[in-house]
Design a protein around this motif. Structure first.
Motif, short mmCIF file in Angstrom:
data_model
loop_
_atom_site.label_atom_id
_atom_site.label_comp_id
_atom_site.label_asym_id
_atom_site.label_seq_id
_atom_site.Cartn_x
_atom_site.Cartn_y
_atom_site.Cartn_z
N MET A 1 0.85 -1.18 0.00
CA MET A 1 0.00 0.00 0.00
C MET A 1 0.89 1.24 0.00
SD MET A 1 -2.82 1.02 2.76
CE MET A 1 -4.19 1.91 2.18
N TYR A 2 0.47 2.23 -0.75
CA TYR A 2 1.22 3.46 -0.86
C TYR A 2 0.49 4.56 -0.13
CZ TYR A 2 3.52 0.75 -4.39
OH TYR A 2 4.19 -0.23 -5.03
N ILE A 3 1.22 5.36 0.63
CA ILE A 3 0.63 6.47 1.36
C ILE A 3 0.84 7.73 0.54
CG2 ILE A 3 0.72 7.83 3.46
CD1 ILE A 3 1.55 5.29 4.92
N PHE A 4 -0.26 8.43 0.29
CA PHE A 4 -0.22 9.64 -0.51
C PHE A 4 -0.42 10.86 0.36
CE2 PHE A 4 -1.96 6.23 -3.13
CZ PHE A 4 -0.98 6.17 -4.10
N SER A 5 0.50 11.78 0.30
CA SER A 5 0.33 13.02 1.04
C SER A 5 0.01 14.15 0.08
CB SER A 5 1.59 13.33 1.84
OG SER A 5 2.69 13.44 0.98
N MET A 6 0.13 13.91 -1.21
CA MET A 6 -0.20 14.91 -2.21
C MET A 6 -0.47 14.18 -3.52
SD MET A 6 3.55 16.42 -3.05
CE MET A 6 4.63 15.76 -1.81
N LYS A 7 -0.90 14.92 -4.50
CA LYS A 7 -1.13 14.32 -5.81
C LYS A 7 0.18 13.80 -6.38
CE LYS A 7 -5.49 15.28 -6.43
NZ LYS A 7 -6.48 14.29 -6.65
N ALA A 43 -6.64 6.83 -7.46
CA ALA A 43 -7.65 7.68 -6.81
C ALA A 43 -8.27 6.96 -5.62
CB ALA A 43 -8.72 8.09 -7.82
N PHE A 44 -8.51 5.66 -5.76
CA PHE A 44 -9.08 4.87 -4.67
C PHE A 44 -8.14 4.86 -3.48
CE2 PHE A 44 -9.70 0.85 -2.43
CZ PHE A 44 -11.05 0.92 -2.14
N ASP A 45 -6.86 4.60 -3.72
CA ASP A 45 -5.88 4.60 -2.63
C ASP A 45 -5.82 5.96 -1.94
OD1 ASP A 45 -5.20 1.96 -3.01
OD2 ASP A 45 -3.31 2.37 -4.04
N GLU A 46 -5.88 7.03 -2.74
CA GLU A 46 -5.87 8.37 -2.17
C GLU A 46 -7.10 8.62 -1.31
OE1 GLU A 46 -5.28 12.26 -4.36
OE2 GLU A 46 -3.81 10.97 -5.35
N ALA A 47 -8.27 8.18 -1.79
CA ALA A 47 -9.51 8.36 -1.04
C ALA A 47 -9.47 7.59 0.27
CB ALA A 47 -10.70 7.92 -1.89
N LYS A 52 -9.00 7.81 6.19
CA LYS A 52 -8.29 7.48 7.44
C LYS A 52 -7.94 8.74 8.22
CE LYS A 52 -6.16 3.17 5.95
NZ LYS A 52 -4.88 2.52 5.60
N LYS A 53 -7.46 9.76 7.50
CA LYS A 53 -7.11 11.01 8.16
C LYS A 53 -8.35 11.65 8.78
CE LYS A 53 -3.26 12.06 5.09
NZ LYS A 53 -2.82 12.91 3.99
N ASN A 54 -9.45 11.64 8.04
CA ASN A 54 -10.69 12.21 8.56
C ASN A 54 -11.18 11.44 9.78
OD1 ASN A 54 -10.82 14.27 6.67
ND2 ASN A 54 -12.03 13.06 5.24
N TYR A 55 -11.06 10.13 9.75
CA TYR A 55 -11.46 9.32 10.89
C TYR A 55 -10.63 9.68 12.12
CZ TYR A 55 -12.01 5.39 14.03
OH TYR A 55 -12.22 4.63 15.16
N GLU A 56 -9.34 9.83 11.94
CA GLU A 56 -8.46 10.18 13.05
C GLU A 56 -8.84 11.54 13.64
OE1 GLU A 56 -4.57 9.82 11.33
OE2 GLU A 56 -4.68 7.63 11.26
N LYS A 57 -9.16 12.50 12.77
CA LYS A 57 -9.60 13.81 13.25
C LYS A 57 -10.90 13.69 14.04
CE LYS A 57 -7.63 16.53 9.48
NZ LYS A 57 -7.96 17.32 8.29
N LEU A 58 -11.84 12.93 13.52
CA LEU A 58 -13.11 12.75 14.22
C LEU A 58 -12.92 12.04 15.55
CD1 LEU A 58 -15.39 11.75 11.21
CD2 LEU A 58 -15.53 13.86 12.56
N GLU A 59 -12.06 11.07 15.58
CA GLU A 59 -11.78 10.35 16.82
C GLU A 59 -11.18 11.29 17.87
OE1 GLU A 59 -12.06 7.18 19.32
OE2 GLU A 59 -12.84 7.31 17.28
N THR A 60 -10.28 12.16 17.45
CA THR A 60 -9.69 13.14 18.36
C THR A 60 -10.76 14.08 18.90
OG1 THR A 60 -7.59 13.03 17.18
CG2 THR A 60 -7.95 14.96 18.55
N LEU A 61 -11.65 14.54 18.03
CA LEU A 61 -12.74 15.41 18.47
C LEU A 61 -13.65 14.70 19.46
CD1 LEU A 61 -13.72 17.16 15.13
CD2 LEU A 61 -12.71 18.25 17.13
N ARG A 62 -13.97 13.45 19.18
CA ARG A 62 -14.82 12.68 20.06
C ARG A 62 -14.19 12.54 21.44
NH1 ARG A 62 -15.54 7.86 22.21
NH2 ARG A 62 -13.72 6.94 21.25
N GLU A 63 -12.91 12.26 21.46
CA GLU A 63 -12.19 12.11 22.72
C GLU A 63 -12.23 13.42 23.53
OE1 GLU A 63 -8.32 10.68 21.72
OE2 GLU A 63 -9.08 8.70 21.10
N CYS A 64 -12.12 14.55 22.85
CA CYS A 64 -12.18 15.84 23.53
C CYS A 64 -13.56 16.06 24.14
CB CYS A 64 -11.86 16.97 22.57
SG CYS A 64 -10.13 17.04 22.09
N VAL A 65 -14.60 15.69 23.43
CA VAL A 65 -15.96 15.87 23.91
C VAL A 65 -16.24 14.92 25.09
CG1 VAL A 65 -18.40 15.57 23.31
CG2 VAL A 65 -16.85 16.70 21.71
#
Length: 68
Positions: A1-7, A43-47, A52-65
């Motif tokens: 699996m390749y991790i994409f940080s930009m196009k 595109a699928f790998d990028e999505a 995953k990044k969005n999930y991590e952000k949401l998890e952090t927000l949930r933990e704060c709440v």
């Protein structure tokens, strides 16, 4: 699996696929369906990575709440 940080550039994609950038350009012209499938794969790998990044952000927000 390749991790994409930009196009990725065509050169980056070619390197990942183990082909030359010229081969990738030729596929775009001569084998448009193959090229489309390859681009959809990237595109699928990028999505997936973005999700995953969005999930991590949401998890952090949930933990704060929950802590409050």
């Amino acid at each position: 699996m390749y991790i994409f940080s930009m196009k990725l550039t065509q050169q980056d994609m070619a390197r990942i696929l183990g082909i030359t950038p010229m081969t990738l350009r030729n596929w775009r012209k001569e084998k448009p369906n193959l090229y489309k499938i390859i681009m959809q794969g990237f595109a699928f790998d990028e999505a997936i990575e973005e999700a995953k990044k969005n999930y991590e952000k949401l998890e952090t927000l949930r933990e704060c709440v929950v802590k409050k």
